[in-house]
Scaffold this active site. Sequence first.
Site, PDB file in Angstrom:
ATOM      1  N   SER A  71      39.067 116.378  52.582  1.00 60.14           N
ATOM      2  CA  SER A  71      40.458 116.083  52.209  1.00 60.14           C
ATOM      3  C   SER A  71      41.187 117.410  52.059  1.00 60.14           C
ATOM      4  CB  SER A  71      40.458 115.342  50.862  1.00 60.14           C
ATOM      5  OG  SER A  71      41.746 115.315  50.300  1.00 60.14           O
ATOM      6  N   TYR A  74      37.765 115.127  42.007  1.00 61.83           N
ATOM      7  CA  TYR A  74      37.889 114.820  43.436  1.00 61.83           C
ATOM      8  C   TYR A  74      37.867 116.109  44.262  1.00 61.83           C
ATOM      9  CZ  TYR A  74      39.698 112.496  47.671  1.00 61.83           C
ATOM     10  OH  TYR A  74      39.862 112.006  48.948  1.00 61.83           O
TER      11      TYR A  74
HETATM   12  N1  LIG Z   1      43.363 107.644  52.039  1.00 63.70           N
HETATM   13  C1  LIG Z   1      43.651 108.918  51.866  1.00 63.70           C
HETATM   14  O1  LIG Z   1      44.808 109.279  51.589  1.00 63.70           O
HETATM   15  C2  LIG Z   1      42.587 109.960  52.042  1.00 63.70           C
HETATM   16  C3  LIG Z   1      42.973 111.303  52.175  1.00 63.70           C
HETATM   17  C4  LIG Z   1      41.983 112.278  52.320  1.00 63.70           C
HETATM   18  C5  LIG Z   1      40.646 111.922  52.349  1.00 63.70           C
HETATM   19  N2  LIG Z   1      40.310 110.606  52.215  1.00 63.70           N
HETATM   20  C6  LIG Z   1      38.878 110.282  52.249  1.00 63.70           C
HETATM   21  O2  LIG Z   1      38.670 109.360  53.308  1.00 63.70           O
HETATM   22  C7  LIG Z   1      37.553 108.515  53.009  1.00 63.70           C
HETATM   23  C8  LIG Z   1      37.955 107.059  53.164  1.00 63.70           C
HETATM   24  O3  LIG Z   1      39.051 106.817  52.306  1.00 63.70           O
HETATM   25  P1  LIG Z   1      39.912 105.458  52.342  1.00 63.70           P
HETATM   26  O4  LIG Z   1      41.292 105.844  51.998  1.00 63.70           O
HETATM   27  O5  LIG Z   1      39.623 104.694  53.577  1.00 63.70           O
HETATM   28  O6  LIG Z   1      39.275 104.736  51.053  1.00 63.70           O
HETATM   29  P2  LIG Z   1      39.048 103.188  50.711  1.00 63.70           P
HETATM   30  O7  LIG Z   1      40.074 102.356  51.367  1.00 63.70           O
HETATM   31  O8  LIG Z   1      38.933 103.119  49.223  1.00 63.70           O
HETATM   32  O9  LIG Z   1      37.620 102.899  51.363  1.00 63.70           O
HETATM   33  C9  LIG Z   1      36.494 103.556  50.869  1.00 63.70           C
HETATM   34  C10 LIG Z   1      35.258 102.992  51.532  1.00 63.70           C
HETATM   35  O10 LIG Z   1      34.114 103.661  50.996  1.00 63.70           O
HETATM   36  C11 LIG Z   1      33.142 102.688  50.604  1.00 63.70           C
HETATM   37  N3  LIG Z   1      32.410 103.176  49.434  1.00 63.70           N
HETATM   38  C12 LIG Z   1      32.924 103.718  48.303  1.00 63.70           C
HETATM   39  N4  LIG Z   1      31.942 103.997  47.432  1.00 63.70           N
HETATM   40  C13 LIG Z   1      30.774 103.616  48.011  1.00 63.70           C
HETATM   41  C14 LIG Z   1      29.419 103.643  47.608  1.00 63.70           C
HETATM   42  N5  LIG Z   1      29.021 104.127  46.409  1.00 63.70           N
HETATM   43  N6  LIG Z   1      28.479 103.172  48.461  1.00 63.70           N
HETATM   44  C15 LIG Z   1      28.860 102.700  49.667  1.00 63.70           C
HETATM   45  N7  LIG Z   1      30.099 102.641  50.109  1.00 63.70           N
HETATM   46  C16 LIG Z   1      31.074 103.102  49.293  1.00 63.70           C
HETATM   47  C17 LIG Z   1      33.957 101.438  50.290  1.00 63.70           C
HETATM   48  O11 LIG Z   1      33.163 100.271  50.525  1.00 63.70           O
HETATM   49  P3  LIG Z   1      32.662  99.313  49.330  1.00 63.70           P
HETATM   50  O12 LIG Z   1      33.787  99.251  48.353  1.00 63.70           O
HETATM   51  O13 LIG Z   1      32.307  98.047  50.001  1.00 63.70           O
HETATM   52  O14 LIG Z   1      31.466 100.009  48.786  1.00 63.70           O
HETATM   53  C18 LIG Z   1      35.091 101.514  51.290  1.00 63.70           C
HETATM   54  O15 LIG Z   1      34.745 100.898  52.502  1.00 63.70           O
HETATM   55  C19 LIG Z   1      37.116 108.885  51.589  1.00 63.70           C
HETATM   56  O16 LIG Z   1      36.045 109.795  51.653  1.00 63.70           O
HETATM   57  C20 LIG Z   1      38.354 109.581  51.013  1.00 63.70           C
HETATM   58  O17 LIG Z   1      38.032 110.469  49.976  1.00 63.70           O
HETATM   59  C21 LIG Z   1      41.226 109.618  52.067  1.00 63.70           C
END
Ligand SMILES: NC(=O)c1ccc[n+]([C@@H]2O[C@H](COP(=O)([O-])OP(=O)(O)OC[C@H]3O[C@@H](n4cnc5c(N)ncnc54)[C@H](OP(=O)(O)O)[C@@H]3O)[C@@H](O)[C@H]2O)c1
Length: 239
Positions: free
Chosen positions: A142, A155
């Site tokens: 990120s 984070y």
């Molecule tokens: N969205 C943003 O603005 C943004 C920006 C920079 C970086 N990121 C990074 O991008 C990645 C995806 O983010 P997103 O926005 O798509 O988040 P999201 O919508 O909250 O999705 C997160 C995913 O991770 C899975 N997950 C979380 N904890 C887990 C665990 N302990 N074991 C297995 N699966 C787990 C969840 O599945 P379950 O709930 O089914 O476990 C879900 O499918 C993350 O690493 C986040 O830090 C996001």
Amino acid sequence: MENIAGKKALVTGGARGLGKATAIALAKEGVHVAITGRREEQLKLTVKELQDLGVTATYAVFDISDLTSVQQGIEQLNHSFGKFDIVINNAGIASFGSLLDMDADMWTSIIQTNVLGSYYVTKAILPQLIEKNEGDIIFVSSTAGLNGAATTSAYSASKFAVIGMADSLMREVRKHNIRVCTLMPSTIASDMSKELGLTDGNPESVLQPEDFAELIIANLKLPRRAMLKSASLWSTNPS
Ligand SMILES: NC(=O)c1ccc[n+]([C@@H]2O[C@H](COP(=O)([O-])OP(=O)(O)OC[C@H]3O[C@@H](n4cnc5c(N)ncnc54)[C@H](OP(=O)(O)O)[C@@H]3O)[C@@H](O)[C@H]2O)c1
């Protein structure tokens, strides 16, 4: 350009958000996809969408923050789906708050999931990539992994750590023809960014998960030799 059709990919957190968009983009390229997460219902629905795109798709339910659960989940997928060529370490969690206000358990959980989770998954799959003498591992960090902010100590600590792990791994495994890349997106519209109050509902103001997925695909298609020897870091939409 690399041809990725027919390869087998693992996308952690592949049932929603960035992971789901990536899994769909991979399937559209003809890549067979296995997705993981903790919620089986969401995983099943996404697998059906992936299968409808004409590829083999499956899922495993496991918590990436638990080593035994990761090892069992990957073993199960190797048995039912096969060995992997591509790993997308996407699953992660986020919670913001001042260092004093944030619960120590939440702090630990963010590190356990974002850092150790990616490490456990990579450790479980790396031997099969080394055996094939080819592979791609992509980590999702990120912009919070490049700069801190007043409420992101946990984070940011986790996402800085992911960059350090990935950069070291890149140097460690390039002799095995394995590329390691880290993407560092800023805010992208997803459940996570909505829950954190980072999006204002205007789709034009931030990247969409599909934009992010496009970057993953572009990265996987880059010429292998150049990527093995060059910097592994890609930042998108820096804030
Ligand atoms: N969205 C943003 O603005 C943004 C920006 C920079 C970086 N990121 C990074 O991008 C990645 C995806 O983010 P997103 O926005 O798509 O988040 P999201 O919508 O909250 O999705 C997160 C995913 O991770 C899975 N997950 C979380 N904890 C887990 C665990 N302990 N074991 C297995 N699966 C787990 C969840 O599945 P379950 O709930 O089914 O476990 C879900 O499918 C993350 O690493 C986040 O830090 C996001």
